[in-house]
Scaffold this motif. Structure first.
Motif, PDB file in Angstrom:
ATOM      1  N   ILE A  84      34.213  41.467  23.026  1.00 38.65           N
ATOM      2  CA  ILE A  84      34.046  40.034  22.743  1.00 38.65           C
ATOM      3  C   ILE A  84      35.361  39.445  22.254  1.00 38.65           C
ATOM      4  CG2 ILE A  84      32.904  38.385  21.218  1.00 38.65           C
ATOM      5  CD1 ILE A  84      30.387  40.181  21.431  1.00 38.65           C
ATOM      6  N   GLU A  85      36.047  40.168  21.377  1.00 38.81           N
ATOM      7  CA  GLU A  85      37.341  39.682  20.889  1.00 38.81           C
ATOM      8  C   GLU A  85      38.340  39.546  22.043  1.00 38.81           C
ATOM      9  OE1 GLU A  85      38.139  38.525  17.873  1.00 38.81           O
ATOM     10  OE2 GLU A  85      36.013  38.813  17.381  1.00 38.81           O
ATOM     11  N   ARG A  86      38.327  40.493  22.943  1.00 40.19           N
ATOM     12  CA  ARG A  86      39.253  40.413  24.086  1.00 40.19           C
ATOM     13  C   ARG A  86      38.858  39.300  25.050  1.00 40.19           C
ATOM     14  NH1 ARG A  86      41.266  46.499  25.224  1.00 40.19           N
ATOM     15  NH2 ARG A  86      41.973  46.852  23.107  1.00 40.19           N
ATOM     16  N   LEU A  87      37.548  39.065  25.173  1.00 36.32           N
ATOM     17  CA  LEU A  87      37.109  37.942  26.008  1.00 36.32           C
ATOM     18  C   LEU A  87      37.572  36.618  25.415  1.00 36.32           C
ATOM     19  CD1 LEU A  87      33.501  39.028  27.014  1.00 36.32           C
ATOM     20  CD2 LEU A  87      35.439  38.674  28.559  1.00 36.32           C
ATOM     21  N   LYS A  88      37.584  36.538  24.092  1.00 33.38           N
ATOM     22  CA  LYS A  88      38.089  35.334  23.430  1.00 33.38           C
ATOM     23  C   LYS A  88      39.569  35.131  23.747  1.00 33.38           C
ATOM     24  CE  LYS A  88      34.962  35.394  19.462  1.00 33.38           C
ATOM     25  NZ  LYS A  88      34.868  35.573  18.008  1.00 33.38           N
ATOM     26  N   ASP A  89      40.286  36.231  23.899  1.00 34.78           N
ATOM     27  CA  ASP A  89      41.710  36.150  24.225  1.00 34.78           C
ATOM     28  C   ASP A  89      41.945  35.877  25.707  1.00 34.78           C
ATOM     29  OD1 ASP A  89      42.315  36.653  21.591  1.00 34.78           O
ATOM     30  OD2 ASP A  89      42.513  38.828  21.873  1.00 34.78           O
ATOM     31  N   GLY A  90      40.872  35.858  26.517  1.00 35.83           N
ATOM     32  CA  GLY A  90      41.013  35.528  27.930  1.00 35.83           C
ATOM     33  C   GLY A  90      41.127  36.726  28.861  1.00 35.83           C
ATOM     34  N   VAL A  91      40.735  37.906  28.416  1.00 34.89           N
ATOM     35  CA  VAL A  91      40.810  39.110  29.247  1.00 34.89           C
ATOM     36  C   VAL A  91      39.693  39.061  30.285  1.00 34.89           C
ATOM     37  CG1 VAL A  91      40.595  41.625  29.192  1.00 34.89           C
ATOM     38  CG2 VAL A  91      41.865  40.446  27.411  1.00 34.89           C
ATOM     39  N   ASP A  92      39.959  39.582  31.464  1.00 28.99           N
ATOM     40  CA  ASP A  92      39.017  39.638  32.578  1.00 28.99           C
ATOM     41  C   ASP A  92      37.995  40.759  32.359  1.00 28.99           C
ATOM     42  OD1 ASP A  92      38.726  38.061  34.724  1.00 28.99           O
ATOM     43  OD2 ASP A  92      39.806  39.377  36.122  1.00 28.99           O
ATOM     44  N   PRO A  93      36.727  40.610  32.819  1.00 26.71           N
ATOM     45  CA  PRO A  93      35.749  41.688  32.686  1.00 26.71           C
ATOM     46  C   PRO A  93      36.222  42.999  33.324  1.00 26.71           C
ATOM     47  CG  PRO A  93      34.624  39.678  33.323  1.00 26.71           C
ATOM     48  CD  PRO A  93      36.085  39.392  33.350  1.00 26.71           C
ATOM     49  N   GLN A  94      37.005  42.940  34.400  1.00 27.28           N
ATOM     50  CA  GLN A  94      37.522  44.167  35.042  1.00 27.28           C
ATOM     51  C   GLN A  94      38.420  44.945  34.081  1.00 27.28           C
ATOM     52  OE1 GLN A  94      36.726  45.501  37.863  1.00 27.28           O
ATOM     53  NE2 GLN A  94      35.499  43.826  38.696  1.00 27.28           N
ATOM     54  N   GLU A  95      39.212  44.216  33.280  1.00 26.82           N
ATOM     55  CA  GLU A  95      40.104  44.890  32.333  1.00 26.82           C
ATOM     56  C   GLU A  95      39.302  45.558  31.219  1.00 26.82           C
ATOM     57  OE1 GLU A  95      43.407  42.534  30.955  1.00 26.82           O
ATOM     58  OE2 GLU A  95      43.385  41.393  32.823  1.00 26.82           O
ATOM     59  N   LEU A  96      38.170  44.949  30.836  1.00 27.33           N
ATOM     60  CA  LEU A  96      37.315  45.556  29.804  1.00 27.33           C
ATOM     61  C   LEU A  96      36.774  46.897  30.281  1.00 27.33           C
ATOM     62  CD1 LEU A  96      35.261  42.461  28.564  1.00 27.33           C
ATOM     63  CD2 LEU A  96      37.250  43.507  27.486  1.00 27.33           C
ATOM     64  N   VAL A  97      36.452  46.971  31.554  1.00 26.43           N
ATOM     65  CA  VAL A  97      35.931  48.228  32.113  1.00 26.43           C
ATOM     66  C   VAL A  97      36.988  49.313  31.979  1.00 26.43           C
ATOM     67  CG1 VAL A  97      35.173  49.371  34.232  1.00 26.43           C
ATOM     68  CG2 VAL A  97      34.340  47.070  33.680  1.00 26.43           C
ATOM     69  N   SER A  98      38.212  48.996  32.323  1.00 29.82           N
ATOM     70  CA  SER A  98      39.259  50.025  32.287  1.00 29.82           C
ATOM     71  C   SER A  98      39.735  50.318  30.865  1.00 29.82           C
ATOM     72  CB  SER A  98      40.434  49.606  33.167  1.00 29.82           C
ATOM     73  OG  SER A  98      41.024  48.420  32.657  1.00 29.82           O
ATOM     74  N   GLN A  99      39.770  49.303  29.998  1.00 35.73           N
ATOM     75  CA  GLN A  99      40.308  49.496  28.654  1.00 35.73           C
ATOM     76  C   GLN A  99      39.291  50.081  27.683  1.00 35.73           C
ATOM     77  OE1 GLN A  99      41.784  45.701  27.479  1.00 35.73           O
ATOM     78  NE2 GLN A  99      43.552  45.765  28.848  1.00 35.73           N
ATOM     79  N   LEU A 100      38.047  49.632  27.765  1.00 38.01           N
ATOM     80  CA  LEU A 100      37.052  50.025  26.753  1.00 38.01           C
ATOM     81  C   LEU A 100      35.990  50.976  27.283  1.00 38.01           C
ATOM     82  CD1 LEU A 100      36.553  46.566  25.048  1.00 38.01           C
ATOM     83  CD2 LEU A 100      37.967  48.458  24.273  1.00 38.01           C
ATOM     84  N   GLY A 101      35.987  51.253  28.563  1.00 39.70           N
ATOM     85  CA  GLY A 101      35.023  52.184  29.106  1.00 39.70           C
ATOM     86  C   GLY A 101      33.644  51.593  29.279  1.00 39.70           C
ATOM     87  N   LEU A 102      33.539  50.264  29.345  1.00 36.22           N
ATOM     88  CA  LEU A 102      32.247  49.628  29.593  1.00 36.22           C
ATOM     89  C   LEU A 102      31.951  49.665  31.080  1.00 36.22           C
ATOM     90  CD1 LEU A 102      32.611  46.396  27.394  1.00 36.22           C
ATOM     91  CD2 LEU A 102      31.399  48.477  26.797  1.00 36.22           C
ATOM     92  N   SER A 103      30.680  49.534  31.414  1.00 37.27           N
ATOM     93  CA  SER A 103      30.339  49.403  32.830  1.00 37.27           C
ATOM     94  C   SER A 103      30.647  47.972  33.260  1.00 37.27           C
ATOM     95  CB  SER A 103      28.874  49.741  33.061  1.00 37.27           C
ATOM     96  OG  SER A 103      28.054  48.744  32.481  1.00 37.27           O
ATOM     97  N   LEU A 104      30.762  47.751  34.540  1.00 35.19           N
ATOM     98  CA  LEU A 104      31.076  46.424  35.046  1.00 35.19           C
ATOM     99  C   LEU A 104      29.954  45.441  34.711  1.00 35.19           C
ATOM    100  CD1 LEU A 104      33.011  44.614  36.563  1.00 35.19           C
ATOM    101  CD2 LEU A 104      31.903  45.306  38.707  1.00 35.19           C
ATOM    102  N   SER A 105      28.710  45.899  34.779  1.00 37.09           N
ATOM    103  CA  SER A 105      27.586  45.005  34.463  1.00 37.09           C
ATOM    104  C   SER A 105      27.605  44.612  32.980  1.00 37.09           C
ATOM    105  CB  SER A 105      26.258  45.642  34.840  1.00 37.09           C
ATOM    106  OG  SER A 105      26.071  46.846  34.140  1.00 37.09           O
ATOM    107  N   GLU A 106      27.962  45.541  32.091  1.00 37.52           N
ATOM    108  CA  GLU A 106      28.068  45.215  30.661  1.00 37.52           C
ATOM    109  C   GLU A 106      29.173  44.190  30.430  1.00 37.52           C
ATOM    110  OE1 GLU A 106      26.741  49.207  28.233  1.00 37.52           O
ATOM    111  OE2 GLU A 106      28.721  49.197  29.193  1.00 37.52           O
ATOM    112  N   ALA A 107      30.313  44.407  31.057  1.00 43.29           N
ATOM    113  CA  ALA A 107      31.440  43.498  30.895  1.00 43.29           C
ATOM    114  C   ALA A 107      31.094  42.116  31.426  1.00 43.29           C
ATOM    115  CB  ALA A 107      32.673  44.052  31.597  1.00 43.29           C
ATOM    116  N   ASN A 108      30.421  42.037  32.577  1.00 42.06           N
ATOM    117  CA  ASN A 108      30.020  40.747  33.138  1.00 42.06           C
ATOM    118  C   ASN A 108      28.993  40.055  32.248  1.00 42.06           C
ATOM    119  OD1 ASN A 108      31.712  40.733  35.372  1.00 42.06           O
ATOM    120  ND2 ASN A 108      30.252  41.908  36.626  1.00 42.06           N
ATOM    121  N   LEU A 109      28.054  40.816  31.728  1.00 42.82           N
ATOM    122  CA  LEU A 109      27.034  40.247  30.840  1.00 42.82           C
ATOM    123  C   LEU A 109      27.680  39.659  29.595  1.00 42.82           C
ATOM    124  CD1 LEU A 109      24.074  39.760  30.086  1.00 42.82           C
ATOM    125  CD2 LEU A 109      24.056  42.044  29.077  1.00 42.82           C
TER     126      LEU A 109
END
Length: 129
Positions: A94-119
């Motif tokens: 959530i903090e990274r989303l506030k900074d403008g990070v793309d959901p794809q980057e969350l998957v690679s950086q934090l190990g989330l699934s793509l559906s979690e990042a999109n949600l």
């Protein structure tokens, strides 16, 4: 020569004594009535004080109960906050989303699934909008 006070002086003194006694009796009756009134007011105030004391004891018990419940809630919050370590990736996302990070980057950086990042991105976008 014998001196005898005139009778009208004696009668006047007796009348004055009688009037004085009547005034004193009247004052005594007023004082007795006032005393009764004050005694009744004092008894009422004593009853009020007893009632207030009983109410204060009840309030004190309630305050103690509420303090105990507050302590229990504080302990629960402390235990829950120590258990929240599983939500840290989501908070970081959530903090990274506030900074403008793309959901794809969350998957690679934090190990989330793509559906979690999109949600998370959608939820965060709805809160911002």
């Amino acid at each position: 020569m014998d001196w005898h006070p005139p009778y009208f002086i004696l009668v006047g003194l007796m009348v004055a004594l009688l009037v004085g006694m009547l005034i004193l009796t009247w004052a005594y009756l007023i004082l007795r009535r006032d005393y009764s009134s004050l005694a009744a007011r004092l008894a009422k105030q004593q009853n009020d004080l007893i009632g207030l004391s009983a109410a204060a004891v009840q309030v004190d018990r309630r305050v103690l109960d509420q303090e105990q419940r507050l302590r229990e809630c504080d302990e629960r919050v402390a235990s829950l906050s120590s258990q929240e370590t599983g939500y840290q990736p989501y908070r970081a996302a959530i903090e990274r989303l506030k900074d403008g990070v793309d959901p794809q980057e969350l998957v690679s950086q934090l190990g989330l699934s793509l559906s979690e990042a999109n949600l998370l991105a959608r939820l965060y976008a709805q809160r911002q909008g």
